[in-house]
Write a protein that holds these residues in place. Structure first.
Motif, PDB file in Angstrom:
ATOM      1  N   UNK A 188     -22.073 109.585  29.754  1.00 34.26           N
ATOM      2  CA  UNK A 188     -22.616 110.901  30.025  1.00 34.26           C
ATOM      3  C   UNK A 188     -21.731 111.760  31.017  1.00 34.26           C
ATOM      4  N   UNK A 189     -21.462 112.927  30.463  1.00 34.04           N
ATOM      5  CA  UNK A 189     -20.900 113.762  31.383  1.00 34.04           C
ATOM      6  C   UNK A 189     -21.603 114.843  32.266  1.00 34.04           C
ATOM      7  N   UNK A 190     -21.435 114.953  33.094  1.00 36.58           N
ATOM      8  CA  UNK A 190     -22.197 115.804  34.325  1.00 36.58           C
ATOM      9  C   UNK A 190     -21.276 117.131  34.738  1.00 36.58           C
ATOM     10  N   UNK A 191     -21.640 118.116  34.381  1.00 35.55           N
ATOM     11  CA  UNK A 191     -20.937 119.363  34.865  1.00 35.55           C
ATOM     12  C   UNK A 191     -21.297 119.564  36.481  1.00 35.55           C
ATOM     13  N   UNK A 192     -20.012 119.369  37.140  1.00 32.21           N
ATOM     14  CA  UNK A 192     -20.200 119.570  38.625  1.00 32.21           C
ATOM     15  C   UNK A 192     -20.409 120.775  39.049  1.00 32.21           C
ATOM     16  N   UNK A 222      -8.641 119.465  25.118  1.00 32.01           N
ATOM     17  CA  UNK A 222      -8.957 118.363  24.309  1.00 32.01           C
ATOM     18  C   UNK A 222     -10.375 117.748  24.899  1.00 32.01           C
ATOM     19  N   UNK A 223     -10.400 117.778  26.157  1.00 33.59           N
ATOM     20  CA  UNK A 223     -11.748 117.045  26.687  1.00 33.59           C
ATOM     21  C   UNK A 223     -13.004 117.934  25.968  1.00 33.59           C
ATOM     22  N   UNK A 224     -12.967 119.140  25.969  1.00 29.68           N
ATOM     23  CA  UNK A 224     -14.174 119.781  25.259  1.00 29.68           C
ATOM     24  C   UNK A 224     -14.440 119.480  23.928  1.00 29.68           C
ATOM     25  N   UNK A 225     -13.307 119.158  23.039  1.00 29.47           N
ATOM     26  CA  UNK A 225     -13.250 118.772  21.815  1.00 29.47           C
ATOM     27  C   UNK A 225     -13.652 117.417  21.722  1.00 29.47           C
ATOM     28  N   UNK A 226     -13.428 116.468  22.410  1.00 34.29           N
ATOM     29  CA  UNK A 226     -13.556 115.169  22.353  1.00 34.29           C
ATOM     30  C   UNK A 226     -15.062 114.867  22.724  1.00 34.29           C
ATOM     31  N   UNK A 227     -15.654 115.732  23.748  1.00 36.95           N
ATOM     32  CA  UNK A 227     -16.851 115.421  24.361  1.00 36.95           C
ATOM     33  C   UNK A 227     -17.914 116.427  23.596  1.00 36.95           C
ATOM     34  N   UNK A 228     -17.417 117.261  22.804  1.00 40.21           N
ATOM     35  CA  UNK A 228     -18.308 118.191  22.497  1.00 40.21           C
ATOM     36  C   UNK A 228     -19.063 118.996  23.305  1.00 40.21           C
ATOM     37  N   UNK A 229     -18.509 119.526  24.542  1.00 43.46           N
ATOM     38  CA  UNK A 229     -18.978 119.950  25.859  1.00 43.46           C
ATOM     39  C   UNK A 229     -18.012 120.893  26.273  1.00 43.46           C
ATOM     40  N   UNK A 230     -18.220 122.196  26.252  1.00 48.63           N
ATOM     41  CA  UNK A 230     -17.359 123.015  26.941  1.00 48.63           C
ATOM     42  C   UNK A 230     -17.768 123.417  28.293  1.00 48.63           C
TER      43      UNK A 230
END
Ligand code: A3P
Length: 272
Positions: A175-179, A260-268
């Motif tokens: 799970x990615x949290x936007x800092x 690439x991170x946005x693409x991979x996680x589906x989260x901009x």
């Protein structure tokens, strides 16, 4: 060893130290301390205080040592720890997988340029004689080549580290949290994390209160308590002013990795 404690109801509940079911693995200066302190407010979460650094520094001591670092928990409580170096350290995904392939992983990410400056501000606070950010970030000032061997730069190439974790863990277990959003809207980010952990979303707006002097959210330990706690002054340090041309250079450098991170996680995450 198992211990028993009596609850006021008279029920016997087993409390014991358990290996963490969830770990905040990164990133350094992302807002990892804030997230851990917020999660700790949840009655179904128990967390370590200091960073255990088991997988990067104490691995040889074994899982039993690691378990002893954990707080006492009842069977329905989750054990959580945070050690931000895990995300970027080689070999750790496999070690966590060997402990439990079901471990839930949490990564707080932050604009890698701001993160680098924040990391540098911490470095200066410990080693005041260090070279300038501009000198360290670029190989030389003429070519404006980014020094990708500088740890403070390397940490920010999140997608490269993520790829190493994806060799062992499916994306849905990370799970990615936007800092940035953890500062702007802590309750919302906490809702997402509680959902990810399968917990009732008890930590909500009532817990947070923006402190305009500190410039950060502070929090109550109970939803209705009047006492407000803030993180220490080493969280939310002033940042040095960095040459705008160097900032631009770093933004250009990180942009494709961020994409690439946005693409991979589906989260901009909205870093520009
Ligand atoms: P700065 O010191 O650059 O502002 P970590 O705990 O991973 O080292 O992250 C530190 C960062 O957490 C701080 O970086 C700050 O931006 C961020 N942060 C998020 N919420 C905070 C809060 N409530 N109080 C202080 N800092 C917070």
């Amino acid at each position: 060893a198992k211990y028993s404690s009596y609850e006021s109801s008279g029920n016997v509940k087993n409390v014991t130290r358990r290996l963490p079911q969830a770990i905040i693995i990164g990133v350094k200066k992302g807002g990892t301390r804030a997230l851990l302190e917020y999660l700790r407010l949840h009655p179904k979460i128990r967390a370590t205080g200091p960073e255990p650094h088991f997988f990067d520094k104490h691995y040889k001591k074994g899982l039993e040592w690691y378990r002893q670092q954990m707080p006492l928990t009842k069977s329905d409580q989750l054990t959580i720890e945070k050690t931000p170096s895990y995300f970027v350290t080689k070999g750790i995904p496999e070690k966590v997988y060997i402990m439990s392939k079901r471990t839930k992983l949490i990564v707080v990410v932050r604009d890698p340029v701001t993160r680098a400056i924040s990391d540098f501000a911490q470095l200066v606070s410990r080693r005041p004689d260090v070279k300038s950010f501009e000198e360290l970030a670029l190989v030389d000032n003429r070519t404006k080549m980014v020094d990708t061997s500088w740890t403070i730069i390397k940490i920010g190439i999140y997608v490269k580290h993520l790829v190493n974790w994806l060799e062992y863990f499916p994306l849905r277990q990370i799970h990615f949290v936007s800092g940035e959003n953890l500062i702007k809207n802590p309750a919302h980010e906490l809702k997402l994390v509680q959902d990810f952990l399968g917990l009732q979303p008890l930590i909500d707006d009532h817990y947070f209160s923006f402190n305009s002097t500190k410039g950060f959210p502070c929090f109550r330990k109970h939803a209705n308590s009047s006492k407000i706690h803030c993180l220490n002054n080493d969280k939310g340090r002033p940042h040095p002013i960095v040459d705008p041309s160097v900032i631009k250079r770093l933004r250009d450098f990180f942009r494709p990795f961020n994409a690439r991170l946005y693409q991979m996680t589906g989260h901009n995450f909205g870093w520009t």
